[in-house]
Design a protein around this motif. Structure first.
Motif, short mmCIF file in Angstrom:
data_model
loop_
_atom_site.label_atom_id
_atom_site.label_comp_id
_atom_site.label_asym_id
_atom_site.label_seq_id
_atom_site.Cartn_x
_atom_site.Cartn_y
_atom_site.Cartn_z
N ARG A 10 43.24 37.54 51.38
CA ARG A 10 42.81 38.65 50.52
C ARG A 10 44.01 39.30 49.84
O ARG A 10 45.11 39.33 50.40
N ALA A 11 43.81 39.83 48.65
CA ALA A 11 44.80 40.72 48.03
C ALA A 11 44.08 41.48 46.92
O ALA A 11 43.28 40.90 46.18
N GLY A 12 44.36 42.78 46.83
CA GLY A 12 43.78 43.59 45.76
C GLY A 12 44.63 43.43 44.51
O GLY A 12 45.86 43.51 44.56
N ILE A 13 43.97 43.16 43.40
CA ILE A 13 44.66 42.94 42.12
C ILE A 13 44.50 44.19 41.25
O ILE A 13 45.42 44.63 40.59
N TRP A 14 43.29 44.74 41.27
CA TRP A 14 43.01 46.01 40.59
C TRP A 14 42.65 46.98 41.70
O TRP A 14 41.69 46.75 42.45
N LYS A 15 43.40 48.05 41.85
CA LYS A 15 43.17 48.95 42.98
C LYS A 15 42.48 50.23 42.55
O LYS A 15 43.03 51.00 41.76
N PRO A 16 41.29 50.47 43.10
CA PRO A 16 40.61 51.73 42.78
C PRO A 16 41.26 52.83 43.62
O PRO A 16 41.21 52.78 44.85
N ARG A 17 41.91 53.77 43.02
CA ARG A 17 42.54 54.85 43.79
C ARG A 17 41.73 56.12 43.63
O ARG A 17 41.27 56.45 42.53
N THR A 44 40.33 35.67 48.10
CA THR A 44 39.33 36.68 47.75
C THR A 44 40.00 37.91 47.17
O THR A 44 41.11 38.27 47.56
N THR A 45 39.33 38.53 46.21
CA THR A 45 39.83 39.78 45.64
C THR A 45 38.66 40.66 45.23
O THR A 45 37.52 40.20 45.15
N GLU A 46 38.97 41.93 44.98
CA GLU A 46 37.94 42.88 44.56
C GLU A 46 37.73 42.81 43.05
O GLU A 46 38.69 42.80 42.28
N VAL A 47 36.46 42.76 42.65
CA VAL A 47 36.16 42.85 41.22
C VAL A 47 35.33 44.11 40.99
O VAL A 47 34.43 44.42 41.75
#
Ligand code: PEP
Ligand code: MN
Length: 360
Positions: free
Chosen positions: A50-57, A86-89
């Motif tokens: 896993r790694a977050g590419i776009w981070k919701p802060r 896997t990443t967050e979309v």
């Protein structure tokens, strides 16, 4: 959406004899960081990186992710280690970019699940995909909202689905960053036993020292997997530094965690009883929390009575409480005798608390 065996097909394909482990940093930071962590995880139980590419802060000004560039690093990590990615979309554009970079599993973040408009936009962008989509619980403790998001994907013909339990926001400060509210996930599991359920102990904990115990509870509750934030240098991570663990610690955790999934008839009984017992443990824990809160209020009442010089014992009020509780207990199949015993004990403890405040 009915409970359907097909929901877990993607998970069965892994053919694992242990829960699914997803590991990797909160955020992709640099190419070197991504590759380093992926290589350190290569021979562990973690099969998905896993790694977050776009981070919701929650607040602006924090690290908001490296963006599409990081997808190239993940692609390289996959080529070099053979791990899935896997990443967050969080919108249709993210979906497009993630698919172009061959990301295997997409996850929907907690701040996205709360918004049916955005969930629908993402579901439409993924219409008919055979990729796996994992849906994190919404930030607020609302099972319908969580299930609603799952249904939007299911209706868009996305059949490889799973959910990630990452805890819920509370205004009150607790020992967790996000309160687990296990009961919500257990309810979901009872309604959809074939929908893979994964715990994200990192975002529940917000700190590394309780990740192991949270993971063990999840396995005892028969969860299908874990997603754990893992970084080669956690203290210097660009996001969520306090909750990340090293790949070495992750490997140790997976060795030490007890997996109760055995096979055979006797094992089935054992699995069932262990799951039920863990559910009881969760409720007992909530009982103690609730009793603690009740006594805090008793302390406040004690302070008020002291200032206004009022006696601790108010028999009229006490009889009213008892009457109400006996009635409510009846509705829940609890005998009058039991309610009397429990509330007498609670009342006594309350009096002790108040007297302590008054005499101090
Ligand atoms: C994350 O997994 O890094 C993340 C931002 O999670 P959540 O959506 O659960 O806050
Ligand atoms: Mn994070």
């Amino acid at each position: 959406m009915k409970n359907k065996k097909e929901l877990r097909g993607w998970l069965d394909k892994f053919g694992l004899d242990h829960p699914l482990v997803i590991a990797g940093p909160c955020s992709a930071e640099t190419e070197a960081q991504v590759l380093k962590i992926a290589h350190q995880l290569k021979d562990s139980d973690a099969t998905v990186f896993r790694a977050g590419i776009w981070k919701p802060r929650t607040r602006p000004g924090n690290f908001e992710g490296v963006g599409a560039l990081g997808l190239k690093w993940m692609q390289k990590a996959k080529e070099e280690t053979g791990m899935m990615t896997t990443t967050e979309v969080a919108n249709a554009n993210h979906v497009d970019l993630a698919l172009k970079h061959d990301v295997d599993i997409l996850w929907i973040g907690a701040r996205t699940t709360v918004s049916p408009f955005i969930v629908q936009e993402i579901a439409d962008a993924l219409q008919g995909t055979d990729k796996t989509v994992l849906i994190k619980n919404p930030v607020n403790p609302d099972l319908s909202l969580w299930l609603g998001a799952v249904e939007r994907f299911y209706t868009a013909d996305v059949k490889n689905l799973g959910v990630i339990h990452r805890g819920f926001s509370t205004y009150e400060k607790t020992r967790y960053r996000n309160n687990p509210e296990w009961q919500i996930a257990v309810d979901l599991q009872n309604r959809f036993p074939d929908l893979p359920l994964i715990l994200d102990p990192s975002h529940i904990a917000g700190r590394r020292d309780i990740i192991f115990e949270l993971s063990q509870t999840a396995l005892d509750l028969n969860y299908d997997g874990l997603m754990i934030e893992t970084h080669h240098d956690p203290d210097n991570a660009w996001s969520d530094a306090a909750q990340q663990i090293t790949p070495k610690t992750l490997i140790q955790f997976t060795e030490d965690l007890r997996i109760r999934k055995e096979v055979g008839e006797a094992a089935e009984f054992k699995n069932k009883i262990n799951t039920l017992r863990t559910q009881i443990d969760v409720i007992d824990h909530q009982l103690i929390e609730t009793l603690g809160k009740r006594m805090n209020i008793a302390d406040e009442i004690g302070a008020l009575k002291k200032v206004h010089n009022v006696a601790v014992l108010q028999s009229k009020r006490w009889n009213e409480i008892l009457g109400k509780m006996i009635l409510q207990g009846e509705n829940k199949n609890l005998s009058e005798e039991f309610i009397l015993k429990v509330f007498k004990a609670i009342h006594q403890e309350s009096i002790n608390h108040q007297e302590k405040v008054i005499n101090n």
